[in-house]
Design an enzyme around this catalytic site. Structure first.
Site, PDB file in Angstrom:
ATOM      1  N   GLY A  16       0.714  -0.993   0.125  1.00  0.00           N
ATOM      2  CA  GLY A  16      -0.031   0.031   0.145  1.00  0.00           C
ATOM      3  C   GLY A  16       0.795   1.108   0.077  1.00  0.00           C
ATOM      4  O   GLY A  16       0.454   2.371   0.419  1.00  0.00           O
ATOM      5  N   GLY A  47      -0.599   4.604  -0.859  1.00  0.00           N
ATOM      6  CA  GLY A  47      -1.651   5.431   0.126  1.00  0.00           C
ATOM      7  C   GLY A  47      -1.032   6.301   0.868  1.00  0.00           C
ATOM      8  O   GLY A  47       0.265   6.748   0.728  1.00  0.00           O
ATOM      9  N   LEU A  85      -3.905  -7.817  -2.570  1.00  0.00           N
ATOM     10  CA  LEU A  85      -4.107  -8.679  -1.164  1.00  0.00           C
ATOM     11  C   LEU A  85      -5.034  -9.919  -1.317  1.00  0.00           C
ATOM     12  O   LEU A  85      -5.009 -10.848  -0.589  1.00  0.00           O
ATOM     13  CB  LEU A  85      -4.781  -7.795  -0.102  1.00  0.00           C
ATOM     14  N   ALA A  92      -1.639  -2.071   3.194  1.00  0.00           N
ATOM     15  CA  ALA A  92      -2.577  -1.843   2.320  1.00  0.00           C
ATOM     16  C   ALA A  92      -3.972  -2.550   2.891  1.00  0.00           C
ATOM     17  O   ALA A  92      -3.896  -3.490   3.600  1.00  0.00           O
ATOM     18  CB  ALA A  92      -2.365  -3.008   0.963  1.00  0.00           C
ATOM     19  N   GLN A 146      -8.743  -1.988   1.941  1.00  0.00           N
ATOM     20  CA  GLN A 146      -9.689  -1.035   1.699  1.00  0.00           C
ATOM     21  C   GLN A 146     -10.092  -0.373   2.903  1.00  0.00           C
ATOM     22  O   GLN A 146     -10.585  -0.772   3.779  1.00  0.00           O
ATOM     23  CB  GLN A 146     -10.951  -1.914   1.395  1.00  0.00           C
ATOM     24  N   SER A 163      -6.409  -0.533  13.497  1.00  0.00           N
ATOM     25  CA  SER A 163      -7.356   0.585  13.672  1.00  0.00           C
ATOM     26  C   SER A 163      -7.982   0.971  14.965  1.00  0.00           C
ATOM     27  O   SER A 163      -8.582   0.156  15.725  1.00  0.00           O
ATOM     28  CB  SER A 163      -8.223   0.589  12.629  1.00  0.00           C
ATOM     29  N   GLU A 181     -10.553   2.151  15.005  1.00  0.00           N
ATOM     30  CA  GLU A 181     -12.194   1.800  14.488  1.00  0.00           C
ATOM     31  C   GLU A 181     -12.439   0.606  15.357  1.00  0.00           C
ATOM     32  O   GLU A 181     -13.723   0.289  15.433  1.00  0.00           O
ATOM     33  CB  GLU A 181     -12.336   1.425  13.084  1.00  0.00           C
ATOM     34  N   TYR A 237     -15.634  -2.578   7.986  1.00  0.00           N
ATOM     35  CA  TYR A 237     -14.376  -2.245   8.299  1.00  0.00           C
ATOM     36  C   TYR A 237     -13.480  -2.710   9.342  1.00  0.00           C
ATOM     37  O   TYR A 237     -12.438  -3.428   9.595  1.00  0.00           O
ATOM     38  CB  TYR A 237     -14.060  -0.922   7.730  1.00  0.00           C
ATOM     39  N   LYS A 287     -10.626  -5.509  10.256  1.00  0.00           N
ATOM     40  CA  LYS A 287      -9.281  -5.145  10.916  1.00  0.00           C
ATOM     41  C   LYS A 287      -9.363  -5.867  11.949  1.00  0.00           C
ATOM     42  O   LYS A 287      -8.117  -6.102  12.481  1.00  0.00           O
ATOM     43  CB  LYS A 287      -9.361  -3.508  11.330  1.00  0.00           C
ATOM     44  N   HIS A 305      -5.204   9.625  11.640  1.00  0.00           N
ATOM     45  CA  HIS A 305      -4.320  10.631  11.167  1.00  0.00           C
ATOM     46  C   HIS A 305      -4.250  11.064   9.846  1.00  0.00           C
ATOM     47  O   HIS A 305      -4.709  10.210   8.937  1.00  0.00           O
ATOM     48  CB  HIS A 305      -2.740   9.943  11.549  1.00  0.00           C
ATOM     49  N   ARG A 316      -3.930  12.839   2.300  1.00  0.00           N
ATOM     50  CA  ARG A 316      -5.309  12.041   2.673  1.00  0.00           C
ATOM     51  C   ARG A 316      -6.285  11.981   1.616  1.00  0.00           C
ATOM     52  O   ARG A 316      -6.277  12.963   0.827  1.00  0.00           O
ATOM     53  CB  ARG A 316      -5.932  12.976   3.962  1.00  0.00           C
TER      54      ARG A 316
END
Ligand code: NAP
Ligand code: G4F
Length: 350
Positions: free
Chosen positions: A8, A11, A59, A81, A83, A125, A127, A149, A153, A179, A184
């Protein structure tokens, strides 16, 4: 010379980490996907595109990782990497799981067989804390994912721990809070705001449509955060770390500070549009980075206000150059560009 592999690399974090590792003298390999329009703009923006080796990888394609690891035998692997957009995970839950969750054991199993001595970083994350069970959140806080998501993760997070315990591999998870930076993607709320602020200031846009203004996030500056990834892999023993600023702000506060930066008031331009609300929300994230401070000697260098200023000024600069006739491949259009609003699929019936 140490060899690092970044999945990734195209990104936000991949580009900053590549620049950071190059400054430390690493040979840097980074993975990219074949897209109909190449997106190396972040590596170009940081002036590192010609200094890294690009290798093709997806991936969902384990053999591409097998070929890469067999050839380059890296000392360090950074798996960035994914989504990575929470909103899109409600629209594409299966591909999010396929990529963000199952992609991880595809890499770790090849690493276990071909280069078990390598040190591995997984981009976990905040999240995963979702509907938070504790404030602030630290390495011991129980998880409660609120999106496909976050669930993906969390699977990858536990597999990272499992490979450490089962096979004695050096695998670390960085539980990173949000971050941001001028690199971004435009679909994320901070960049959506700063890009709109610049365009409104320059007369290119009239309003900004947002969803939940009350959501709270612990926002840091991406270049500060990639250093923490590297520090984790320099430890004697692998461990998991929360990386955060320890401060939380609402989306509304972000708007307020961003519009103030160009002498405007957000109330005059921001409109709430239900299409940008999520089916289930993460209301409040605030991390406790005490362990990172103590063991990694890491702390954030950039304040919330400095972060907003950096982002607004860079978006202004880009659009001013655009108005003078310069053209850059700095972003793909998203969500609300040139007056067109793209609705998330799960909101089309509203
Ligand atoms: P990003 O800008 O969205 O970058 C994601 C990268 O993953 C891109 O290079 C993308 O390639 C690549 N990718 C997507 N699907 C892929 C696939 N099927 N196979 C191979 N590569 C694929 O995300 P970021 O902000 O840099 O975040 C880096 C990582 O940290 C992600 O795993 C994210 O979930 C995680 N994370 C981010 C934050 C944050 O606040 N930024 C916080 C916690 C965790 P393309 O360029 O081709 O799309
Ligand atoms: O900027 P966001 O899309 O980021 P989110 O969902 O927090 O996810 C990011 O940070 C995670 C770390 O916690 C990463 F793991 C993940 O990969 C990604 O980098 O949304 C932030 C908040 C949400 O509560 C969202 O509902 O902003 C709210 N929001 C309000 N209006 C909006 C909008 N978000 C987006 N993207 N667009 C809006 O119009």
């Amino acid at each position: 010379m140490k060899v690092a592999l970044i999945t990734g690399i195209t990104g936000q974090d991949g580009a900053y980490l590549a620049k950071f590792l190059l400054s430390k003298g690493y040979k840097v390999y980074g993975t990219y996907r074949r897209l109909s329009t190449p997106n190396f703009w972040r590596l170009q923006a940081l002036g590192v595109l010609d200094k890294v080796e690009l290798v093709s990888f997806d991936l969902i394609d384990q053999s591409s990782m097998l070929n890469i690891l067999k050839k380059i035998k890296p000392d360090e692997i950074y798996n960035l990497a994914a989504q990575s957009f929470v909103g899109a995970s409600f629209e594409q839950p299966v591909s999010t799981a396929e990529i963000t969750a199952l992609g991880l054991p595809r890499i770790l199993d090849v690493m276990r067989i071909l280069c078990p001595q390598a040190k591995f970083y997984q981009a976990s994350s905040s999240e995963m804390f979702g509907k938070v069970q504790q404030i602030p959140q630290n390495e011991k806080t129980p998880f409660y994912p609120r999106s496909p998501y976050a669930a993906a993760k969390l699977y990858a997070h536990w597999v990272t721990i499992n490979y450490r315990e089962a096979y004695n591999l050096f695998t670390c998870s960085g539980i990173l809070f949000n971050h941001e930076s001028p690199l971004r993607g435009l679909e994320f709320v901070t960049r959506k705001i700063t890009n709109a602020v610049a365009r409104i200031k320059l007369g290119l846009q009239k309003e900004l449509l947002l969803g939940n203004l009350d959501a709270k996030r612990d926002w840091g500056y991406a270049p500060d955060f990639v250093e923490a990834m590297w520090l984790m892999l320099q430890q004697e023993h692998p461990d998991d770390f929360v990386i955060a600023t320890g401060e939380t702000h609402t989306v509304r506060e972000f708007c307020e500070v961003a519009f103030q930066e160009v002498g405007l008031h957000y109330n005059d331009y921001v409109k709430v549009d239900e299409r940008f609300f999520r089916p289930s929300e993460v209301d409040l994230l605030v991390g406790d980075p005490a362990q990172a401070k103590q063991k990694l000697n890491w702390k954030p260098k950039t304040t919330f206000k400095e972060l907003v200023k950096i982002m607004v000024q860079e978006d202004l600069n880009r659009w001013q150059r655009f108005q003078k006739g310069e053209h850059f491949p700095w972003d793909a259009p998203y969500d609300y560009v040139f007056g067109k609003t793209i609705s998330p699929t799960y909101q089309l019936d509203r």
